[in-house]
Design an enzyme around this catalytic site. Structure first.
Site, PDB file in Angstrom:
ATOM      1  N   LYS A 203       0.732  -1.257   0.031  1.00  0.00           N
ATOM      2  CA  LYS A 203       0.048  -0.059  -0.033  1.00  0.00           C
ATOM      3  C   LYS A 203       0.819   1.131   0.021  1.00  0.00           C
ATOM      4  CE  LYS A 203      -3.625   2.169   2.418  1.00  0.00           C
ATOM      5  NZ  LYS A 203      -4.467   2.158   3.581  1.00  0.00           N
ATOM      6  N   LYS A 256      -2.037  -1.630  -3.912  1.00  0.00           N
ATOM      7  CA  LYS A 256      -2.987  -0.310  -3.922  1.00  0.00           C
ATOM      8  C   LYS A 256      -2.151   0.943  -3.703  1.00  0.00           C
ATOM      9  CE  LYS A 256      -6.023   1.650  -0.548  1.00  0.00           C
ATOM     10  NZ  LYS A 256      -6.116   1.853   0.981  1.00  0.00           N
TER      11      LYS A 256
HETATM   12  C1  PBG Z   1      -7.739   3.240   5.218  1.00  0.00           C
HETATM   13  C2  PBG Z   1      -7.735   3.203   3.975  1.00  0.00           C
HETATM   14  C3  PBG Z   1      -7.621   3.927   2.881  1.00  0.00           C
HETATM   15  C4  PBG Z   1      -8.392   3.301   1.726  1.00  0.00           C
HETATM   16  C5  PBG Z   1      -8.573   2.266   1.908  1.00  0.00           C
HETATM   17  N1  PBG Z   1      -8.406   2.113   3.526  1.00  0.00           N
HETATM   18  C6  PBG Z   1      -7.123   5.333   2.932  1.00  0.00           C
HETATM   19  C7  PBG Z   1      -6.007   5.629   3.336  1.00  0.00           C
HETATM   20  O1  PBG Z   1      -4.944   5.004   3.482  1.00  0.00           O
HETATM   21  O2  PBG Z   1      -5.482   6.881   3.531  1.00  0.00           O
HETATM   22  C8  PBG Z   1      -8.390   4.238   0.348  1.00  0.00           C
HETATM   23  C9  PBG Z   1      -9.423   3.478  -0.741  1.00  0.00           C
HETATM   24  C10 PBG Z   1      -9.680   4.488  -1.615  1.00  0.00           C
HETATM   25  O3  PBG Z   1      -9.083   5.670  -1.733  1.00  0.00           O
HETATM   26  O4  PBG Z   1     -10.713   4.099  -2.404  1.00  0.00           O
HETATM   27  N2  PBG Z   1      -6.432   2.751   5.801  1.00  0.00           N
END
Ligand code: PBG
Length: 330
Positions: A203, A256
């Site tokens: 991520k 992601k």
């Molecule tokens: C929370 C989380 C996030 C997303 C999914 N889980 C946001 C972040 O890390 O700031 C993002 C999903 C999206 O942008 O559609 N930890």
């Protein structure tokens, strides 16, 4: 010419032949549909930066989940907006939390729909970070740090509360070190050995999450997430993160964001045999939607193309806000 007998251009002319030799397909079987659950009744609150996506109360979320199921989608992924935020994010694990209630209501109404839960604290903490904060003694003053190991205990509680509510799979998105192992241990010790973990293994600290932070009301109140999310510039680090999560017991590895990171999906596909999921995140959704609303892109075709490209890169599963739109048109 080396192979004069092979005339790909002529063969490609017929639709049937093209279909026969097509290397990749995408179908609704591969898609996971995210839902934002909020307190209240009959709530269906539009999210300005994500047209077509809503914050929903439990009753509305159940209807939405049923619709997804009836459209042939296999799974939903739940995010929660709690009634109250505090420093520890305690509403993330209470039995009467929005996600816990939504999980059991959806499982009751649509038992065959797979319900996956996002395991994180940022939507639940008053400061908007994904972990617990402690004073940074080395720096002094008001400086704070994320307390990685103290956060693990809280994440265990969150995952366990989701499993108790009836979740079919948990998806930790916090990026603390060791969380997959900690969650696996907590689930196993409590009789939930059968619940898989879809880890947000890779991520990135990305600006493409902007609209999500409106949707889930979880923008960090200060600083950013770069101390625990990955540097956009790195790809070898993705292999290290994914390896650790696999060793700790992850059942599915997620990458992601999605579209700007297809190279990372391809890299993981080559190196790992575990199923790979890709998250087409809020910013990617918002870009396509905005262009389509202006008539600058053909929305249906772009949705299909973008999802197909995830599959070509090597993703088995795609998490996408377009899941319902795709299921309606294809
Ligand atoms: C929370 C989380 C996030 C997303 C999914 N889980 C946001 C972040 O890390 O700031 C993002 C999903 C999206 O942008 O559609 N930890």
């Amino acid at each position: 010419m080396m192979f004069p007998e092979y005339r790909p251009r002529r063969l490609r002319k017929t639709g049937a032949f093209r279909a026969m030799v097509r290397e990749t397909t995408v179908s609704k079987d591969h898609l996971i549909y995210p839902i934002f659950v909020a307190p209240g009744k009959k709530l269906c609150q539009p999210i300005a930066s994500m047209p077509g996506v809503f914050q929903m109360s439990v009753d509305t979320a159940v209807k939405e989940a049923r619709e997804a199921y009836e459209l042939g989608l296999p799974a939903v992924l739940l995010f929660g907006l709690p009634e109250k935020k505090d420093a520890k994010g305690s509403h993330a694990w209470i039995k009467s939390g929005v996600v816990q209630k939504a999980v059991s209501a959806i499982k009751k109404a649509v038992p065959d729909l797979m319900v996956i839960t996002d395991v994180c604290l940022c939507e639940y903490t008053s400061h908007g970070h994904c972990g617990m904060l402690v004073k940074d003694k080395a720096r002094g003053g008001d400086s704070v740090l994320i307390d990685n190991d103290a956060t693990l205990e809280l994440l265990q509680k969150v995952a366990l509360s989701h499993a108790r509510a009836g979740a079919d799979m948990v998806a930790p998105s916090d990026m603390m070190d060791g969380r997959v192992g900690a969650i696996r241990e907590a689930l196993d010790e409590n009789g939930y050995e059968q619940i898989p973990i879809m880890s947000y293994a890779v991520k990135y600290s990305s600006s493409f999450y902007g609209p999500f932070r409106d949707a889930a009301e979880c923008a960090p109140q200060f600083g950013d997430r770069s101390s625990y999310q990955m540097d956009v510039a790195n790809s070898r680090e993705a292999l290290r993160e994914a390896t650790l999560d696999m060793e700790e017991g992850a059942d599915i590895l997620m990458v992601k964001p999605g579209m700007p990171y297809l190279d990372i999906i391809g890299l993981l596909r080559q190196e790992f045999t575990l199923p790979i999921a890709a998250y087409q995140v809020s910013g990617e959704y918002a870009m396509i939607k905005a262009a389509a609303q202006n008539g600058w892109l053909d929305e249906k075709r772009v949705i299909h193309e973008s999802l197909l490209c995830f599959r070509r890169a090597g993703a088995d599963i795609i998490i996408t806000y377009f899941a319902k739109d795709f299921a309606k048109s294809f």
